[in-house]
Scaffold this motif. Structure first.
Motif, short mmCIF file in Angstrom:
data_model
loop_
_atom_site.label_atom_id
_atom_site.label_comp_id
_atom_site.label_asym_id
_atom_site.label_seq_id
_atom_site.Cartn_x
_atom_site.Cartn_y
_atom_site.Cartn_z
N ARG A 66 -0.18 -4.99 10.48
CA ARG A 66 -0.94 -4.15 9.56
C ARG A 66 -0.03 -3.31 8.66
O ARG A 66 -0.31 -3.12 7.47
CB ARG A 66 -1.88 -3.22 10.35
N GLU A 67 1.06 -2.78 9.22
CA GLU A 67 1.91 -1.88 8.44
C GLU A 67 2.61 -2.58 7.29
O GLU A 67 3.13 -1.92 6.37
CB GLU A 67 2.92 -1.17 9.34
N LEU A 68 2.63 -3.91 7.31
CA LEU A 68 3.23 -4.67 6.22
C LEU A 68 2.23 -4.98 5.11
O LEU A 68 2.62 -5.42 4.03
CB LEU A 68 3.83 -5.98 6.74
N MET A 69 0.94 -4.75 5.40
CA MET A 69 -0.11 -5.04 4.42
C MET A 69 -0.25 -3.87 3.44
O MET A 69 -1.18 -3.07 3.52
CB MET A 69 -1.44 -5.29 5.13
N ARG A 70 0.71 -3.75 2.56
CA ARG A 70 0.79 -2.57 1.69
C ARG A 70 -0.02 -2.70 0.39
O ARG A 70 -0.07 -1.78 -0.40
CB ARG A 70 2.25 -2.29 1.35
N HIS A 71 -0.63 -3.84 0.20
CA HIS A 71 -1.34 -4.08 -1.05
C HIS A 71 -2.73 -4.62 -0.75
O HIS A 71 -2.97 -5.25 0.28
CB HIS A 71 -0.57 -5.06 -1.93
N HIS A 72 -3.64 -4.37 -1.66
CA HIS A 72 -5.01 -4.87 -1.52
C HIS A 72 -5.37 -5.62 -2.80
O HIS A 72 -5.03 -5.17 -3.90
CB HIS A 72 -6.00 -3.72 -1.28
N PRO A 73 -6.06 -6.75 -2.67
CA PRO A 73 -6.36 -7.52 -3.89
C PRO A 73 -7.31 -6.82 -4.84
O PRO A 73 -7.29 -7.11 -6.05
CB PRO A 73 -6.99 -8.80 -3.34
N LEU A 74 -8.14 -5.89 -4.34
CA LEU A 74 -9.18 -5.29 -5.18
C LEU A 74 -9.05 -3.78 -5.37
O LEU A 74 -9.66 -3.22 -6.27
CB LEU A 74 -10.56 -5.60 -4.58
#
Length: 399
Positions: A66-74
């Motif tokens: 989770r901590e690497l998921m720094r971006h969101h598509p929307l």
């Protein structure tokens, strides 16, 4: 040649609530992997082809942390740091931590053990069908049938006492419905977490016949057990509830397929697998490259985020013949509705048991079941939601 998608497509075509967004299908036709611009400008990738999605899911060079998921598509979250997953919430972890949590649970979700729960699922299903019949038409199938069945089974798995189930399910409903404000959702989240903490304490003091009680003698802390309980709740309730509701909607819109299911009980297992493929309610999952990786002729550099579009991959004509047709007799199998690899859905066998019982029981109890409103008036969940489904499904039948 590199294909580019400027923003993640989420809008379904008018009159096609079961199909992926048209832009996804078009992107897959151009290339099974496309460049994608995230909301904050991050240049990531969108994978729509079946073979590539499956291979990435099995590749340890792509992370679920989770901590690497720094971006969101929307949504552009700016410089807000993404914290690691809470202890126990192993879906958003990599090995070896992921395996530490998952392995002790594998034996609790075997095909054999889940089949042993069939009788209980049958009873819960029959009880709700009895209540529907007694109340008479019309009814909202979401609240009367689709949500209560998986909710009751999750309560059974976690060992929630009968006297607590009403209030617990109410808080969970607020949390997962996607139809409440941020403040109400935060209140529900806090309440659910608080209740799970109390439940773990109770299981340590007086274990019963449930998954949490089975784990209290291990080396997990109370916080880890609470996280495991929350993950099982979050992963196992919303998805199955939306499969039951959206699946019924799809059957009602395909009367020949509905008639086939009614006429041939032996078709049930294959019908469930086809509905899972056709609907793909868990639309997409994210991964992050841990190193430079060659995928489909492109180099995905370390730190780059990828969206794996399950709903597009499960409609890939390179893998499935006539993929946009709902065909309950389809036998080509291998869908990705439960994912693939080490993160493949732990509770998939329970979900299958619930659907194998619920769909035929519903359509056979009410032979004249039909929509109570025009199909275009059935409310769909927000297009940006990670889980596809309906907010309500008004149905009626002859009495």
């Amino acid at each position: 040649m590199e294909h580019t998608v400027t923003a993640l497509p989420t809008a379904r075509q008018s009159g096609c609530p079961f199909d992926p967004p048209k832009e996804l299908t078009e992107a897959r036709a151009q290339s099974p992997i496309s460049r994608l611009t995230f909301a904050d400008g991050h240049q990531g990738w969108l994978v729509t082809g079946y073979d590539l999605v499956r291979s990435i899911l099995a590749d340890p060079r792509f992370s679920s942390r989770r901590e690497l998921m720094r971006h969101h598509p929307l949504i552009d979250y700016g410089d807000v740091e993404t914290p690691p997953a809470a202890p126990g919430e192993f879906l958003l972890m990599d090995e070896p931590l992921h395996g530490r949590y998952r392995k002790p649970l594998v034996g609790k979700f075997t095909v054999r053990r889940m089949r042993q729960l069939t009788e209980r699922v049958e009873q819960i299903t029959a009880d709700h069908l009895d209540a529907m019949e007694k109340a008479g038409p019309p009814t909202d199938l979401v609240t009367a049938f689709a949500k209560p069945i998986p909710a009751m089974m999750i309560c059974e798995l976690l060992g929630v006492p009968y006297e607590d189930r009403g209030s617990f399910q109410s808080q969970v409903e607020s949390l997962i419905s996607g139809q409440v404000g941020d403040d109400e959702m935060l209140t529900a989240y806090t309440s659910v977490q608080h209740y799970l903490a109390e439940l773990v304490t109770a299981k340590r003091a007086d274990p019963t016949d449930d998954v949490l009680s089975d784990l209290v003698d291990g080396d997990f802390t109370d916080e880890e057990l609470r996280g495991i309980g929350f993950l099982l709740l979050a992963a196992g309730l919303d998805t199955t509830a939306n499969m039951l509701a959206l699946g019924t909607f799809a059957l009602l819109r395909n009367p020949a397929q509905l008639a086939a299911l009614r006429a041939d009980p032996a078709l049930t297992d294959r019908a469930v697998e086809e509905l899972l493929r056709y609907l793909s309610v868990a639309k997409q999952f994210y991964r992050v490259a841990l190193e430079d990786v060659e995928v489909g002729g492109h180099t995905i550099t370390a730190g780059t985020m990828i969206i794996l579009a399950y709903h597009a991959a499960n409609r890939d004509p390179q893998r499935f013949a006539d993929p946009h047709l709902l065909d309950l007799r389809r036998d080509d199998g291998g869908h990705l509705a439960f994912g693939h690899g080490v993160h493949q859905c732990l509770g998939q066998q329970l979900a299958r048991v619930e659907m194998r019982v619920a769909f035929p029981a519903l359509v056979n109890r009410f032979p004249t079941l039909r929509l109570a409103v025009p199909a275009e008036e059935v409310g769909l969940r927000p297009e940006a939601a990670d889980i596809h489904g309906v907010t309500s499904l008004p149905v009626t039948w002859d009495v």
